[in-house]
Motif scaffolding. Structure first.
Motif, PDB file in Angstrom:
ATOM      1  N   ILE A 243       0.819  -1.213   0.000  1.00 20.35           N
ATOM      2  CA  ILE A 243       0.000   0.000   0.000  1.00 20.35           C
ATOM      3  C   ILE A 243       0.857   1.268   0.000  1.00 20.35           C
ATOM      4  CG2 ILE A 243      -1.880  -1.191   1.159  1.00 20.35           C
ATOM      5  CD1 ILE A 243      -1.133   0.146   3.736  1.00 20.35           C
ATOM      6  N   ALA A 244       2.165   1.135   0.277  1.00 20.79           N
ATOM      7  CA  ALA A 244       3.037   2.316   0.323  1.00 20.79           C
ATOM      8  C   ALA A 244       3.751   2.573  -1.000  1.00 20.79           C
ATOM      9  CB  ALA A 244       4.071   2.154   1.441  1.00 20.79           C
ATOM     10  N   LEU A 245       3.492   1.772  -2.020  1.00 19.51           N
ATOM     11  CA  LEU A 245       4.162   1.944  -3.310  1.00 19.51           C
ATOM     12  C   LEU A 245       3.668   3.170  -4.056  1.00 19.51           C
ATOM     13  CD1 LEU A 245       3.929  -1.779  -4.522  1.00 19.51           C
ATOM     14  CD2 LEU A 245       5.990  -0.635  -3.667  1.00 19.51           C
ATOM     15  N   GLN A 275     -10.719   3.146   4.528  1.00 20.83           N
ATOM     16  CA  GLN A 275     -10.346   2.729   5.875  1.00 20.83           C
ATOM     17  C   GLN A 275     -11.247   3.360   6.927  1.00 20.83           C
ATOM     18  OE1 GLN A 275      -7.322   0.863   6.911  1.00 20.83           O
ATOM     19  NE2 GLN A 275      -7.540   0.169   4.822  1.00 20.83           N
ATOM     20  N   VAL A 276     -11.480   4.651   6.780  1.00 20.29           N
ATOM     21  CA  VAL A 276     -12.251   5.379   7.781  1.00 20.29           C
ATOM     22  C   VAL A 276     -13.670   4.832   7.901  1.00 20.29           C
ATOM     23  CG1 VAL A 276     -13.326   7.621   8.260  1.00 20.29           C
ATOM     24  CG2 VAL A 276     -10.892   7.507   7.669  1.00 20.29           C
ATOM     25  N   PHE A 277     -14.290   4.504   6.776  1.00 16.22           N
ATOM     26  CA  PHE A 277     -15.677   4.051   6.808  1.00 16.22           C
ATOM     27  C   PHE A 277     -15.829   2.573   7.161  1.00 16.22           C
ATOM     28  CE2 PHE A 277     -16.312   7.953   4.336  1.00 16.22           C
ATOM     29  CZ  PHE A 277     -17.450   8.441   4.955  1.00 16.22           C
ATOM     30  N   LEU A 278     -14.778   1.774   6.958  1.00 18.04           N
ATOM     31  CA  LEU A 278     -14.928   0.324   7.094  1.00 18.04           C
ATOM     32  C   LEU A 278     -14.255  -0.290   8.301  1.00 18.04           C
ATOM     33  CD1 LEU A 278     -14.535  -0.744   3.355  1.00 18.04           C
ATOM     34  CD2 LEU A 278     -16.642  -0.580   4.688  1.00 18.04           C
ATOM     35  N   GLN A 279     -13.299   0.411   8.926  1.00 26.86           N
ATOM     36  CA  GLN A 279     -12.567  -0.191  10.039  1.00 26.86           C
ATOM     37  C   GLN A 279     -13.490  -0.662  11.165  1.00 26.86           C
ATOM     38  OE1 GLN A 279      -9.053  -0.257  11.288  1.00 26.86           O
ATOM     39  NE2 GLN A 279      -8.393  -0.220   9.178  1.00 26.86           N
ATOM     40  N   LEU A 302      -6.203  -7.654  -1.781  1.00 29.47           N
ATOM     41  CA  LEU A 302      -5.075  -6.743  -1.884  1.00 29.47           C
ATOM     42  C   LEU A 302      -4.229  -7.019  -3.125  1.00 29.47           C
ATOM     43  CD1 LEU A 302      -3.564  -4.456  -0.331  1.00 29.47           C
ATOM     44  CD2 LEU A 302      -2.190  -6.265   0.727  1.00 29.47           C
ATOM     45  N   ALA A 303      -4.118  -8.280  -3.514  1.00 25.99           N
ATOM     46  CA  ALA A 303      -3.251  -8.639  -4.647  1.00 25.99           C
ATOM     47  C   ALA A 303      -3.711  -7.995  -5.959  1.00 25.99           C
ATOM     48  CB  ALA A 303      -3.161 -10.159  -4.773  1.00 25.99           C
ATOM     49  N   PRO A 304      -4.946  -8.226  -6.432  1.00 29.18           N
ATOM     50  CA  PRO A 304      -5.350  -7.594  -7.699  1.00 29.18           C
ATOM     51  C   PRO A 304      -5.468  -6.079  -7.616  1.00 29.18           C
ATOM     52  CG  PRO A 304      -7.209  -8.731  -6.693  1.00 29.18           C
ATOM     53  CD  PRO A 304      -5.989  -9.126  -5.912  1.00 29.18           C
ATOM     54  N   SER A 305      -5.879  -5.556  -6.440  1.00 30.35           N
ATOM     55  CA  SER A 305      -6.027  -4.101  -6.328  1.00 30.35           C
ATOM     56  C   SER A 305      -4.660  -3.407  -6.329  1.00 30.35           C
ATOM     57  CB  SER A 305      -6.816  -3.741  -5.064  1.00 30.35           C
ATOM     58  OG  SER A 305      -6.152  -4.174  -3.897  1.00 30.35           O
ATOM     59  N   ALA A 328      -9.482  -3.654   1.108  1.00 27.15           N
ATOM     60  CA  ALA A 328      -8.623  -4.785   1.451  1.00 27.15           C
ATOM     61  C   ALA A 328      -7.837  -4.503   2.730  1.00 27.15           C
ATOM     62  CB  ALA A 328      -7.661  -5.071   0.289  1.00 27.15           C
ATOM     63  N   GLY A 329      -7.275  -3.313   2.827  1.00 20.96           N
ATOM     64  CA  GLY A 329      -6.515  -2.966   4.019  1.00 20.96           C
ATOM     65  C   GLY A 329      -7.380  -2.967   5.265  1.00 20.96           C
ATOM     66  N   ALA A 330      -8.610  -2.454   5.149  1.00 24.50           N
ATOM     67  CA  ALA A 330      -9.522  -2.414   6.293  1.00 24.50           C
ATOM     68  C   ALA A 330      -9.862  -3.813   6.776  1.00 24.50           C
ATOM     69  CB  ALA A 330     -10.795  -1.656   5.922  1.00 24.50           C
ATOM     70  N   MET A 331      -9.911  -4.778   5.867  1.00 25.73           N
ATOM     71  CA  MET A 331     -10.241  -6.145   6.246  1.00 25.73           C
ATOM     72  C   MET A 331      -9.088  -6.831   6.964  1.00 25.73           C
ATOM     73  SD  MET A 331     -12.469  -7.440   2.968  1.00 25.73           S
ATOM     74  CE  MET A 331     -13.328  -8.725   3.869  1.00 25.73           C
ATOM     75  N   VAL A 332      -7.905  -6.274   6.864  1.00 31.12           N
ATOM     76  CA  VAL A 332      -6.734  -6.875   7.527  1.00 31.12           C
ATOM     77  C   VAL A 332      -6.397  -6.157   8.823  1.00 31.12           C
ATOM     78  CG1 VAL A 332      -4.276  -7.433   7.285  1.00 31.12           C
ATOM     79  CG2 VAL A 332      -5.801  -7.668   5.313  1.00 31.12           C
ATOM     80  N   PHE A 333      -6.433  -4.824   8.849  1.00 31.27           N
ATOM     81  CA  PHE A 333      -5.927  -4.027   9.972  1.00 31.27           C
ATOM     82  C   PHE A 333      -6.486  -4.462  11.321  1.00 31.27           C
ATOM     83  CE2 PHE A 333      -4.661  -0.468   7.025  1.00 31.27           C
ATOM     84  CZ  PHE A 333      -3.354  -0.406   7.451  1.00 31.27           C
ATOM     85  N   ALA A 334      -7.756  -4.140  11.565  1.00 32.09           N
ATOM     86  CA  ALA A 334      -8.348  -4.369  12.878  1.00 32.09           C
ATOM     87  C   ALA A 334      -8.432  -5.861  13.229  1.00 32.09           C
ATOM     88  CB  ALA A 334      -9.718  -3.705  12.965  1.00 32.09           C
TER      89      ALA A 334
END
Length: 420
Positions: A243-245, A275-279, A302-305, A328-334
Motif C-alpha cells: 500500500i506504500a508503493l 479505511q475510515v468508513f470500514l474499520q 489486496l493482490a489484484p487491487s 482490502a486494508g480495512a479487512m486486515v488491519f483491525a
C-alpha cells in the motif's frame, strides 16, 4: 449507550491519537517545503536536497519501528501503559516546538529521530491498552475505532498543513508568524492536546498484570510451524509495502494517466477514505464471525487491487482501484490486531502487538524505497511485486494462523470493558 459503543477510555485514547496524528502528518507536507525554502543550511554530507528530504521523512518510520519491540517490552515489564504514552506525547510536543529553532540539516535529523522514539513509546503502549480495556467480544470493534480516529487525523493533517503554509504569514496579537512557524505551533499544540486528553481521561486498568521475564518474540510455534503472531507480523509487513508503493510514484503515475496533482491527491486519499468508513464495521464483524476469514479475504483482495495500479490507464479506474485497496486494508488491519490481542496473555500485550505495529511501520518505510528502485525495471514491476507479497501473506496466514473466535459466539455488544 456510549459513542460508537466504545469504552470512553478507548474513545479518549483514539481521539488523542487523532490529534497527534494531525500534528505528525503536518510535517509530511511542511518539511520538504521547509528544506526547499532555503531556511535550512549547513553541511549536506555530499547528499542532494531530494535525498536529504527522503532521509528526513523516512527516519521517523525506521527509528519508531525498530524501537517498538523494546518500548513494548518495557511497558509490559513495568505494567504501565499510560506513563509511556505520556512520555511519547511529551517528546512529540517538544520536538514540534524545537523545529522553530532548527536551521541545519543535522538538527532536522536529530528532531526526526526524537519524533521516531516518541512515537515508539506511544504506539505499542496505546495499542496494548486498547487490547486490555476491550472485552473479548469487542476487541475487533475497539481496534477499528482506534484505527479510524488515527487515520482521520493522519488524512486531515496534510490538507490542513498545505492550507496553513500557503495562507501565511500571520499576525496574531501583534506577533508575526510565517506559514512554517504556524504549522510547527499547531503540530505542537495537537500533541499537547493529546497529552491533556490522555492525562485526564485515560487510566491503566487496575487489574493489569505485569509480564514475566520471557518477553522474547517467538518465530516458531514449537510444532515446526511459524508462531501465529510472527506470521501476522510478516503479513502486515507485506501488506504495508504494497500500500506504500503508490505515493513514491506520483510523477510517473500522473504522466501515465495524463492527470494533475489534484487527481493524484484524490486517488491517494481514496485508500484512507475506505479505511475510515470500514474499520469499525469490519472490526465488529470479526468479533462475531471470526478474525481469520476477514484477514484472508483482505489479503486476496489486496493482490489484484495492488497489481491493477500498474496496469490501469484511466484516472477514474485508478480511483476505483485505490478504493478497493482501502477495502482490502480495512479487512486486515483491525482483525489482525484483534487476533494478536486474543493470543496475548499474561500482561505481554505490548510485546506481542508491537510485532504487528513494528512490521507495518517498516513496510510503510520500505515501500517507497522499493518502488523507487523497482520502477526502473518497468512501471508495473513494483505493483506486481506488491501483489505477489500479498499472496505470500495469504498463504502464510492460511497455513500458520488458527482462528481465535468461535463463529457467532461473540457479539459486538457482549463482554464490555469495565468503565471507570
Amino acid at each position: 449507550m456510549a459513542l460508537f459503543e466504545t469504552d470512553r477510555r478507548i474513545l479518549a485514547l483514539a481521539m488523542a491519537r487523532m490529534a497527534d496524528g494531525v500534528g505528525n502528518s503536518f510535517l509530511i507536507i511542511v518539511l520538504p517545503l521547509y528544506i526547499a525554502s532555503g531556511i535550512v543550511e549547513g553541511r549536506t554530507f555530499g547528499l542532494t536536497e531530494s535525498m536529504l528530504i527522503g532521509i528526513v521523512l523516512s527516519l521517523v518510520g525506521f527509528v519508531s519501528s525498530l524501537s517498538q519491540p523494546v518500548t513494548g517490552r518495557v511497558s509490559d515489564r513495568t505494567g504501565r501503559r499510560k506513563l509511556y504514552i505520556l512520555i511519547g506525547l511529551g517528546g512529540l510536543t517538544t520536538a514540534n516546538l524545537l523545529y522553530l529553532l532548527a536551521g541545519s540539516y543535522l538538527s532536522l535529523i536529530a528532531l526526526r529521530a526524537l519524533q521516531g522514539m516518541s512515537i515508539a513509546f506511544i504506539i505499542p503502549a496505546s495499542v496494548a491498552l486498547v487490547n486490555e480495556l476491550a472485552g473479548a467480544g469487542t476487541r475487533g470493534g475497539n481496534m477499528g475505532v482506534y484505527n479510524t480516529f488515527r487515520l482521520v487525523g493522519f488524512g486531515a493533517g496534510p490538507v490542513a498543513a498545505g492550507v496553513l503554509v500557503n495562507a501565511g504569514p500571520y499576525s496574531i496579537l501583534g506577533f508575526g508568524l510565517s506559514g512554517f512557524e504556524a504549522t510547527f505551533y499547531v503540530a505542537a499544540g495537537a500533541a499537547a492536546l493529546s497529552f491533556a486528553l490522555v492525562s485526564a481521561l485515560v487510566h491503566d486498568p487496575a487489574e493489569l498484570e505485569r509480564a514475566g521475564e520471557d518477553l522474547s518474540i517467538d518465530v516458531l510455534d514449537g510444532d515446526g510451524g511459524l508462531d501465529p503472531i510472527f506470521t501476522l507480523g510478516v503479513a502486515s509487513l507485506f501488506m504495508a509495502i504494497g500500500i506504500a508503493l503508490f505515493a513514491t510514484l506520483q510523477p510517473e503515475i500522473n504522466a501515465r494517466l495524463d492527470q494533475g496533482s489534484t487527481w493524484f491527491g484524490v486517488q491517494f486519499a481514496a485508500f484512507i477514505i475506505s479505511q475510515v468508513f470500514l474499520q469499525v464495521p469490519i472490526g465488529r464483524a470479526s468479533d462475531r464471525w471470526g478474525r481469520k476469514p476477514f484477514i484472508l479475504v483482505g489479503l486476496v483482495l489486496l493482490a489484484p487491487s495492488t497489481l491493477a495500479q500498474g496496469i490501469v490507464l484511466d484516472s477514474w479506474l485508478m480511483l476505483v482501484v485505490r478504493l478497493t485497496q482501502g477495502v482490502a486494508g480495512a479487512m486486515v488491519f483491525a482483525p489482525a490486531l484483534a487476533l494478536a490481542g486474543d493470543l496475548a496473555t499474561g500482561g505481554d500485550s505490548g510485546s506481542k502487538l508491537s510485532v504487528l505495529t513494528m512490521a507495518f511501520g517498516l513496510g510503510v518505510a520500505l515501500g517507497p524505497l522499493s518502488a523507487g528502485f523497482l520502477v526502473g525495471l518497468g512501471f508495473v514491476v513494483p505493483f506486481a511485486v506488491g501483489a505477489t507479497l500479498a499472496l505470500v501473506g495469504f498463504g502464510l496466514v492460511y497455513t500458520q494462523v488458527e482462528e481465535t473466535v468461535e463463529s457467532g459466539i461473540h457479539s459486538t455488544g457482549s463482554d464490555p470493558a469495565p468503565q471507570d
